[in-house]
Scaffold this active site. Structure first.
Site, PDB file in Angstrom:
ATOM      1  N   ARG A  21       0.844  -1.214   0.000  1.00 50.36           N
ATOM      2  CA  ARG A  21       0.000   0.000   0.000  1.00 50.36           C
ATOM      3  C   ARG A  21       0.868   1.249   0.000  1.00 50.36           C
ATOM      4  O   ARG A  21       2.100   1.176   0.006  1.00 50.36           O
ATOM      5  CB  ARG A  21      -0.931  -0.002   1.217  1.00 50.36           C
ATOM      6  CG  ARG A  21      -0.181   0.001   2.520  1.00 50.36           C
ATOM      7  CD  ARG A  21      -1.135  -0.018   3.697  1.00 50.36           C
ATOM      8  NE  ARG A  21      -0.393  -0.121   4.940  1.00 50.36           N
ATOM      9  CZ  ARG A  21      -0.957  -0.209   6.133  1.00 50.36           C
ATOM     10  NH1 ARG A  21      -2.265  -0.221   6.238  1.00 50.36           N
ATOM     11  NH2 ARG A  21      -0.214  -0.280   7.213  1.00 50.36           N
ATOM     12  N   ILE A  23       3.050   4.536  -0.358  1.00 47.58           N
ATOM     13  CA  ILE A  23       4.142   4.966  -1.238  1.00 47.58           C
ATOM     14  C   ILE A  23       4.735   3.763  -1.975  1.00 47.58           C
ATOM     15  O   ILE A  23       5.077   3.853  -3.157  1.00 47.58           O
ATOM     16  CB  ILE A  23       5.215   5.699  -0.402  1.00 47.58           C
ATOM     17  CG1 ILE A  23       4.648   7.015   0.151  1.00 47.58           C
ATOM     18  CG2 ILE A  23       6.473   5.968  -1.235  1.00 47.58           C
ATOM     19  CD1 ILE A  23       5.528   7.695   1.203  1.00 47.58           C
ATOM     20  N   ASP A  68       9.829 -10.031   5.230  1.00 47.50           N
ATOM     21  CA  ASP A  68       9.870  -9.192   6.423  1.00 47.50           C
ATOM     22  C   ASP A  68      11.277  -8.607   6.495  1.00 47.50           C
ATOM     23  O   ASP A  68      12.260  -9.356   6.562  1.00 47.50           O
ATOM     24  CB  ASP A  68       9.573 -10.089   7.644  1.00 47.50           C
ATOM     25  CG  ASP A  68       9.699  -9.345   8.964  1.00 47.50           C
ATOM     26  OD1 ASP A  68      10.131  -8.181   8.980  1.00 47.50           O
ATOM     27  OD2 ASP A  68       9.371  -9.967   9.993  1.00 47.50           O
ATOM     28  N   VAL A  69      11.385  -7.285   6.482  1.00 52.08           N
ATOM     29  CA  VAL A  69      12.720  -6.661   6.420  1.00 52.08           C
ATOM     30  C   VAL A  69      13.510  -6.838   7.717  1.00 52.08           C
ATOM     31  O   VAL A  69      14.689  -6.495   7.769  1.00 52.08           O
ATOM     32  CB  VAL A  69      12.653  -5.163   6.020  1.00 52.08           C
ATOM     33  CG1 VAL A  69      12.013  -4.987   4.654  1.00 52.08           C
ATOM     34  CG2 VAL A  69      11.949  -4.324   7.083  1.00 52.08           C
ATOM     35  N   ASN A  91      11.432   0.662   1.129  1.00 48.27           N
ATOM     36  CA  ASN A  91      10.321   1.551   1.477  1.00 48.27           C
ATOM     37  C   ASN A  91       9.649   1.173   2.797  1.00 48.27           C
ATOM     38  O   ASN A  91       9.073   2.042   3.454  1.00 48.27           O
ATOM     39  CB  ASN A  91       9.303   1.505   0.324  1.00 48.27           C
ATOM     40  CG  ASN A  91       7.956   2.074   0.722  1.00 48.27           C
ATOM     41  OD1 ASN A  91       7.794   3.288   0.786  1.00 48.27           O
ATOM     42  ND2 ASN A  91       6.996   1.208   1.029  1.00 48.27           N
ATOM     43  N   TYR A 158      11.474   7.714  15.409  1.00 49.94           N
ATOM     44  CA  TYR A 158      11.268   7.778  13.954  1.00 49.94           C
ATOM     45  C   TYR A 158      12.237   8.779  13.322  1.00 49.94           C
ATOM     46  O   TYR A 158      12.903   8.487  12.315  1.00 49.94           O
ATOM     47  CB  TYR A 158       9.817   8.174  13.657  1.00 49.94           C
ATOM     48  CG  TYR A 158       9.476   8.209  12.181  1.00 49.94           C
ATOM     49  CD1 TYR A 158       9.111   7.048  11.500  1.00 49.94           C
ATOM     50  CD2 TYR A 158       9.514   9.402  11.455  1.00 49.94           C
ATOM     51  CE1 TYR A 158       8.797   7.077  10.140  1.00 49.94           C
ATOM     52  CE2 TYR A 158       9.195   9.442  10.102  1.00 49.94           C
ATOM     53  CZ  TYR A 158       8.838   8.278   9.444  1.00 49.94           C
ATOM     54  OH  TYR A 158       8.521   8.311   8.101  1.00 49.94           O
ATOM     55  N   LYS A 162      15.240   7.931  10.510  1.00 48.97           N
ATOM     56  CA  LYS A 162      15.311   8.478   9.151  1.00 48.97           C
ATOM     57  C   LYS A 162      16.614   9.248   8.926  1.00 48.97           C
ATOM     58  O   LYS A 162      17.177   9.201   7.822  1.00 48.97           O
ATOM     59  CB  LYS A 162      14.079   9.337   8.862  1.00 48.97           C
ATOM     60  CG  LYS A 162      12.779   8.530   8.789  1.00 48.97           C
ATOM     61  CD  LYS A 162      12.819   7.470   7.688  1.00 48.97           C
ATOM     62  CE  LYS A 162      11.509   6.730   7.520  1.00 48.97           C
ATOM     63  NZ  LYS A 162      11.544   5.737   6.440  1.00 48.97           N
TER      64      LYS A 162
HETATM   65  P1  NAP Z   1       2.158   2.498   4.940  1.00 49.29           P
HETATM   66  O1  NAP Z   1       0.998   2.980   4.147  1.00 49.29           O
HETATM   67  O2  NAP Z   1       1.979   2.212   6.397  1.00 49.29           O
HETATM   68  O3  NAP Z   1       2.760   1.204   4.221  1.00 49.29           O
HETATM   69  C1  NAP Z   1       3.905   0.574   4.726  1.00 49.29           C
HETATM   70  C2  NAP Z   1       3.887  -0.893   4.360  1.00 49.29           C
HETATM   71  O4  NAP Z   1       5.094  -1.493   4.907  1.00 49.29           O
HETATM   72  C3  NAP Z   1       2.690  -1.630   4.970  1.00 49.29           C
HETATM   73  O5  NAP Z   1       2.106  -2.500   4.035  1.00 49.29           O
HETATM   74  C4  NAP Z   1       3.357  -2.388   6.117  1.00 49.29           C
HETATM   75  O6  NAP Z   1       2.674  -3.576   6.507  1.00 49.29           O
HETATM   76  C5  NAP Z   1       4.718  -2.721   5.534  1.00 49.29           C
HETATM   77  N1  NAP Z   1       5.669  -3.138   6.561  1.00 49.29           N
HETATM   78  C6  NAP Z   1       5.700  -2.778   7.874  1.00 49.29           C
HETATM   79  N2  NAP Z   1       6.670  -3.462   8.518  1.00 49.29           N
HETATM   80  C7  NAP Z   1       7.275  -4.249   7.584  1.00 49.29           C
HETATM   81  C8  NAP Z   1       8.329  -5.203   7.643  1.00 49.29           C
HETATM   82  N3  NAP Z   1       8.949  -5.490   8.803  1.00 49.29           N
HETATM   83  N4  NAP Z   1       8.695  -5.835   6.501  1.00 49.29           N
HETATM   84  C9  NAP Z   1       8.066  -5.575   5.332  1.00 49.29           C
HETATM   85  N5  NAP Z   1       7.038  -4.717   5.224  1.00 49.29           N
HETATM   86  C10 NAP Z   1       6.645  -4.052   6.338  1.00 49.29           C
HETATM   87  O7  NAP Z   1       3.393   3.543   4.853  1.00 49.29           O
HETATM   88  P2  NAP Z   1       3.723   4.731   3.799  1.00 49.29           P
HETATM   89  O8  NAP Z   1       3.122   5.983   4.305  1.00 49.29           O
HETATM   90  O9  NAP Z   1       3.455   4.289   2.425  1.00 49.29           O
HETATM   91  O10 NAP Z   1       5.294   4.873   4.064  1.00 49.29           O
HETATM   92  C11 NAP Z   1       6.247   4.174   3.300  1.00 49.29           C
HETATM   93  C12 NAP Z   1       7.625   4.710   3.648  1.00 49.29           C
HETATM   94  O11 NAP Z   1       7.665   6.125   3.459  1.00 49.29           O
HETATM   95  C13 NAP Z   1       8.039   4.469   5.105  1.00 49.29           C
HETATM   96  O12 NAP Z   1       9.411   4.168   5.174  1.00 49.29           O
HETATM   97  C14 NAP Z   1       7.766   5.820   5.758  1.00 49.29           C
HETATM   98  O13 NAP Z   1       8.542   6.030   6.912  1.00 49.29           O
HETATM   99  C15 NAP Z   1       8.134   6.759   4.635  1.00 49.29           C
HETATM  100  N6  NAP Z   1       7.531   8.083   4.733  1.00 49.29           N
HETATM  101  C16 NAP Z   1       6.183   8.215   4.831  1.00 49.29           C
HETATM  102  C17 NAP Z   1       5.613   9.499   4.955  1.00 49.29           C
HETATM  103  C18 NAP Z   1       4.144   9.709   5.093  1.00 49.29           C
HETATM  104  O14 NAP Z   1       3.745  10.824   5.486  1.00 49.29           O
HETATM  105  N7  NAP Z   1       3.298   8.744   4.771  1.00 49.29           N
HETATM  106  C19 NAP Z   1       6.467  10.608   4.982  1.00 49.29           C
HETATM  107  C20 NAP Z   1       7.836  10.438   4.866  1.00 49.29           C
HETATM  108  C21 NAP Z   1       8.364   9.164   4.745  1.00 49.29           C
HETATM  109  P3  NAP Z   1       1.567  -3.517   7.713  1.00 49.29           P
HETATM  110  O15 NAP Z   1       0.264  -3.263   7.056  1.00 49.29           O
HETATM  111  O16 NAP Z   1       1.648  -4.860   8.348  1.00 49.29           O
HETATM  112  O17 NAP Z   1       2.010  -2.410   8.646  1.00 49.29           O
END
Ligand code: NAP
Length: 253
Positions: A21, A23, A68-69, A91, A158, A162
């Site tokens: 899901r 990004i 799983d990372v 990601n 967090y 980062k």
């Molecule tokens: P998201 O919608 O929560 O999606 C993250 C995905 O990673 C989820 O499917 C999650 O699974 C999976 N995941 C969690 N732990 C994992 C593991 N150990 N191994 C493999 N997959 C795992 O997050 P997002 O907002 O797209 O964010 C993606 C990246 O962008 C992250 O690194 C985040 O820190 C970074 N980021 C996000 C934002 C923001 O505002 N959204 C801003 C800056 C940076 P589950 O459903 O089980 O949790």
């Protein structure tokens, strides 16, 4: 010089972590639309299957694998059994909001294990094969939280994770520069994904976050994915060790 061809990923093989899901999913779509064959990986197997099915139905050239990372053995097994990848997008990430004085060791360690060590494990496993193969492009999803301190929420773990991902990116970029493997990060602002829904407070925070941003809005996953696509491609052939801000001007003020 053929500028259009430089963005073309035909014949390239990519893997995206946390691709079920947000990004990650958008990165899969961007890489596929420009020609790459993409492996979606995630820990969330149910969501991974449904995203994979949806993308297949839309004729995207994808496969899926549960990864799983935090699991070095599975990552190393996967890379040793497969041909080298050309593109890796690290990601997968998690966040929660906790005041530092209330943060348990478990909470701190768990987040760093996914967000920082998870990126290192993937870079090591996939990077090893890229080096043997003579090249590749790794894109780590960092955050503006590695540059500024977000407010009003508390997320010291967090932000620290980062900032460390950015420094890991630069370190690997220098170590691997002569092998043909490029390593870069993108540092997004707040992006409208499920990750943002950490508490009922979020709606109140969103207005504050918009006010703090010069462009007065949050970002969309596709606005990160298009920068990832550029970094994955030959159009960015001289870029390594860079942290590209994708933040509506947030870190410029
Ligand atoms: P998201 O919608 O929560 O999606 C993250 C995905 O990673 C989820 O499917 C999650 O699974 C999976 N995941 C969690 N732990 C994992 C593991 N150990 N191994 C493999 N997959 C795992 O997050 P997002 O907002 O797209 O964010 C993606 C990246 O962008 C992250 O690194 C985040 O820190 C970074 N980021 C996000 C934002 C923001 O505002 N959204 C801003 C800056 C940076 P589950 O459903 O089980 O949790």
């Amino acid at each position: 010089m053929n500028f259009k061809k430089k963005l073309d990923l035909n014949g390239k093989k990519a893997l995206v972590t946390g691709a079920a899901r947000g990004i990650g999913r958008s990165c899969v779509e961007a890489l596929c639309e420009t020609g790459a064959f993409v492996t979606l990986s995630d820990i969330n197997i149910d969501l991974l299957k449904s995203t994979y099915t949806d993308l297949k139905n839309k004729k995207f050239d994808v496969e899926m694998v549960k990864l799983d990372v935090t699991d070095s053995i599975s990552l190393n097994n996967f890379t040793s059994k497969n041909d080298p990848y050309d593109i890796l997008v690290c990601n997968a990430g998690i966040v929660n909001w906790v005041d530092a004085v209330d943060m348990t060791d478990e909470c701190w360690n768990n987040l760093l294990n996914v967000n920082l060590s998870g990126v290192f494990r993937c870079c090591r496993a996939f990077g090893r094969k890229m080096i043997e193969n003579g090249g590749g492009s790794i894109i780590n999803i960092g955050s503006m939280s590695g540059i500024i301190v977000n407010t009003p929420q508390s997320q010291a773990h967090y932000n620290t994770s980062k900032a460390a991902v950015h420094q890991l990116t630069k370190s690997l970029a220098v170590e691997w520069a002569q092998s043909g493997v490029r390593v870069n990060s993108v540092a997004p602002t707040y992006i409208e994904t499920d990750l943002l829904n950490q508490s009922p407070e979020v709606q109140k925070y969103i207005e504050k976050w918009k006010a703090q941003t010069p462009m007065k809005r949050l970002g969309q996953p596709g606005e990160v994915a298009s920068v990832v696509q550029f970094l994955a491609s030959e159009a960015s052939s001289l870029i390594t060790g860079s942290i590209i801000n994708v933040d509506g001007g947030f870190t410029a003020v």
